[in-house]
Design a protein around this motif. Structure first.
Motif, PDB file in Angstrom:
ATOM      1  N   ARG A 178      -8.532 -11.853   5.763  1.00 15.64           N
ATOM      2  CA  ARG A 178      -8.069 -12.371   7.058  1.00 15.64           C
ATOM      3  C   ARG A 178      -9.272 -12.666   7.965  1.00 15.64           C
ATOM      4  NH1 ARG A 178      -2.811 -11.521   8.663  1.00 15.64           N
ATOM      5  NH2 ARG A 178      -2.727  -9.482   7.688  1.00 15.64           N
ATOM      6  N   ASP A 229       4.414 -15.367   2.383  1.00 14.99           N
ATOM      7  CA  ASP A 229       5.116 -14.223   2.971  1.00 14.99           C
ATOM      8  C   ASP A 229       4.151 -13.454   3.848  1.00 14.99           C
ATOM      9  OD1 ASP A 229       6.889 -11.390   1.599  1.00 14.99           O
ATOM     10  OD2 ASP A 229       6.730 -12.182   3.611  1.00 14.99           O
ATOM     11  N   LEU A 230       3.752 -14.074   4.947  1.00 13.13           N
ATOM     12  CA  LEU A 230       2.693 -13.493   5.763  1.00 13.13           C
ATOM     13  C   LEU A 230       3.134 -12.262   6.523  1.00 13.13           C
ATOM     14  CD1 LEU A 230       1.027 -16.760   7.011  1.00 13.13           C
ATOM     15  CD2 LEU A 230       0.192 -15.169   5.295  1.00 13.13           C
ATOM     16  N   ARG A 273      -4.847 -11.470   0.960  1.00 17.24           N
ATOM     17  CA  ARG A 273      -4.583 -11.971   2.314  1.00 17.24           C
ATOM     18  C   ARG A 273      -5.189 -11.046   3.376  1.00 17.24           C
ATOM     19  NH1 ARG A 273       0.876 -11.483   2.594  1.00 17.24           N
ATOM     20  NH2 ARG A 273       0.497  -9.398   3.384  1.00 17.24           N
ATOM     21  N   ASP A 274      -4.935  -9.739   3.249  1.00 16.47           N
ATOM     22  CA  ASP A 274      -5.442  -8.813   4.255  1.00 16.47           C
ATOM     23  C   ASP A 274      -6.970  -8.722   4.208  1.00 16.47           C
ATOM     24  OD1 ASP A 274      -2.882  -8.328   4.980  1.00 16.47           O
ATOM     25  OD2 ASP A 274      -2.698  -6.453   3.864  1.00 16.47           O
ATOM     26  N   GLU A 290       0.825  -1.199   0.000  1.00 13.63           N
ATOM     27  CA  GLU A 290       0.000   0.000   0.000  1.00 13.63           C
ATOM     28  C   GLU A 290       0.867   1.260   0.000  1.00 13.63           C
ATOM     29  OE1 GLU A 290       0.249  -2.073   2.399  1.00 13.63           O
ATOM     30  OE2 GLU A 290       0.074  -1.154   4.382  1.00 13.63           O
ATOM     31  N   ALA A 311       4.906  -9.841   5.252  1.00 15.87           N
ATOM     32  CA  ALA A 311       5.040  -8.683   4.380  1.00 15.87           C
ATOM     33  C   ALA A 311       3.745  -7.912   4.305  1.00 15.87           C
ATOM     34  CB  ALA A 311       5.450  -9.131   2.986  1.00 15.87           C
ATOM     35  N   LYS A 312       3.861  -6.642   3.992  1.00 14.05           N
ATOM     36  CA  LYS A 312       2.682  -5.824   3.777  1.00 14.05           C
ATOM     37  C   LYS A 312       2.048  -6.234   2.459  1.00 14.05           C
ATOM     38  CE  LYS A 312       2.680  -2.592   7.165  1.00 14.05           C
ATOM     39  NZ  LYS A 312       3.534  -1.476   7.268  1.00 14.05           N
ATOM     40  N   GLY A 341      -0.870 -10.407  -1.315  1.00 16.73           N
ATOM     41  CA  GLY A 341      -1.032  -9.625  -0.084  1.00 16.73           C
ATOM     42  C   GLY A 341      -2.370  -8.926   0.066  1.00 16.73           C
ATOM     43  N   ARG A 376      -8.776   6.838   0.845  1.00 22.44           N
ATOM     44  CA  ARG A 376      -7.401   6.679   1.308  1.00 22.44           C
ATOM     45  C   ARG A 376      -7.077   7.679   2.412  1.00 22.44           C
ATOM     46  NH1 ARG A 376      -1.769   8.129  -1.924  1.00 22.44           N
ATOM     47  NH2 ARG A 376      -0.719   6.188  -1.413  1.00 22.44           N
TER      48      ARG A 376
END
Lengths: 312, 312
Positions: B235, A308-309, B231-232, A139, A311-312, B228, B289
């Motif tokens: 979650r 790659d948990l 993933r977020d 981000e 990492a952002k 990523g 944002r």
């Protein structure tokens, strides 16, 4: 470690993505014989910031013909790392200065539109354009966020064109492997469907949740109680508005199909809530939870991005 | 540190939430004079796991009249920490064994339905029920996930009833403060609107994304490229299906209103994509944002939950 050599890599757009490739090649110790890395920015100021940070060796501004000719002279590799809507004007701008053997690749999040833009801008030189997409967003954006290990263990998707020579595709593969990435190939339309689903739609949905709360009269109260679930769900709403505006428009066909499919799932869940149908809700939630756990488990075993948990 | 004493706390449902309160009081060093903590499970086996882990001092099974009478005898505090749909049968089950001065609170994610359930189950004893909601979920569940510092700096919302004595509300406030939490009070209907927006809706949306991908023919390929952002965003789709089934049904009125508001935002964004209206997309993304960044900034300054960026 991959042995990889290059003479001169010219990066158009030295932000997170371009800057991280530059840092990987110059600092990562993976390039067997590192050449010169030149950063070109929309203005000289942005490129010079990259040089001041030690990310690139030389800089040029896009609007300076002489500087651009010097930058591209002797370049064996060019990377376009700018918002995808800029692909066509950028390629049209540099086409007159491209050497006969220079290979060009890109880092755009969408591929069908990029291929069309490249065909329009490069004409007969399209054989030397190998479309690519490193799956390594964060981000944070800007050259300050660039990391030498951003690509280690990450996927890079290449979408070779029928006109590409296989030796040239292999060279772009080697470039990304030198930065630590795994390279996979895919057809452009398939790429766009996959990333509409697992990346572009979630970004749109995340921005939309914050937008919805902002439009409500008790927005301040709601934000004051937002906690971990909201934080994770909206982390990607901190991403670059310009980049995501371009992605939404560039990949609109696939994105709209995914958005409509998502709306249908929401309608199904809404109907279950209205009907008090807890069994359907529990079935869906259980299935989702298990699929997500299996995905995370696979990622933890593999060296891919899902593993790659941290990492952002 | 808050000085807080208790004789006997009986926790119905020793999982993440109940177990963490037990650990906070028994290990946190905050309770001036720690009393006995009793864990009651649907079966004796789950409660005994909590005892084996050192989370509670004594255990009882819900279906054993004698054990329940012993467990509640001399209890000054009772916490209901079970999925919200179980609130009414649980309270009805324990009502005959409740002492005259025992205070009861809960940890349910919804409050309007919990208050109705408590009124139905407790009748004239409703004055001794103080509704509560600790804002400290994690996607992990079960007593193994319980942490002594789960509540440190987190918000706990209490929704006091007109019948509650203010001294009793103050005692439940002190209980949560002893675990490190900040206590805020709110009317039950307002609580349910706020959390429908910032918690319940995001969970539903996150489950829905995984469900959508699962329903597509190329699901395996899509999951293999999820990184990523996915993933977020997903979650919270790892959360307890049973808990979230109950929350969706218990808070259906507020949740459906938020879901419809969200669908309207998505329709607005869809129209902008169809129209190629990049200006609208960029405006919305920029506004989201900035609001999200401001929220995170406030959290980083405060001791509240938004500041705890490292926590799950």
């Amino acid at each position: 470690m991959t042995s990889f050599t290059f003479e001169k890599l010219v990066i158009f757009g030295v932000g997170l993505i371009g800057g991280s490739l530059a840092r990987a090649l110059r600092e990562g110790g993976r390039a067997a014989a590192g050449g010169i890395v030149v950063g070109v920015g929309r203005s000289l100021a942005t490129a010079e910031r990259a040089k001041a940070l030690g990310v690139v060796d030389e800089v040029a501004a896009l609007d300076d013909d002489d500087a651009l000719r010097r930058a591209l002279g002797g370049a064996d590799l060019v990377l376009i790392a700018a918002p995808v809507a800029q692909t066509e004007p950028l390629l049209a701008r540099i086409a007159p200065f491209l050497g006969e053997t220079t290979l060009v690749t890109d880092a755009g999040s969408t591929k069908t539109d990029v291929v069309a833009a490249a065909r329009a801008a490069l004409g007969a030189s399209i054989a030397r354009f190998i479309p690519g997409h490193p799956i390594a967003g964060r981000e944070s954006s800007g050259v300050e966020a660039a990391l030498p290990d951003l690509y280690v263990g990450r996927n890079v998707v290449l979408c070779p064109l029928p006109e590409n020579r296989s030796a040239d595709v292999a060279r772009i593969e080697a470039l990304w492997r030198a930065a630590g990435a795994e390279v996979r190939t895919m057809e452009a339309a398939q790429h766009d469907r996959v990333f509409a689903s697992v990346s572009h739609l979630p970004h749109l949905l995340s921005f939309a949740l914050v937008e919805q709360i902002l439009g409500e009269p008790d927005a301040a109260l709601k934000f004051s109680f937002a906690a971990g679930g909201f934080r994770d769900f909206t982390r990607i709403a901190a991403s670059s508005p310009e980049m995501w505006r371009d992605v939404c428009l560039a990949n609109r066909t696939a994105l709209l199909a995914e958005l409509d499919g998502y709306a249908a799932v929401l309608a199904r869940l809404r109907a279950a809530i209205v009907a008090g149908d807890g069994a359907t809700l529990e079935t869906v939630f259980t299935r989702s939870r298990e699929a997500r756990a299996a995905w995370q488990e696979r990622g933890a075993q593999a060296s891919g991005p899902a593993g790659d948990l941290a990492a952002k």
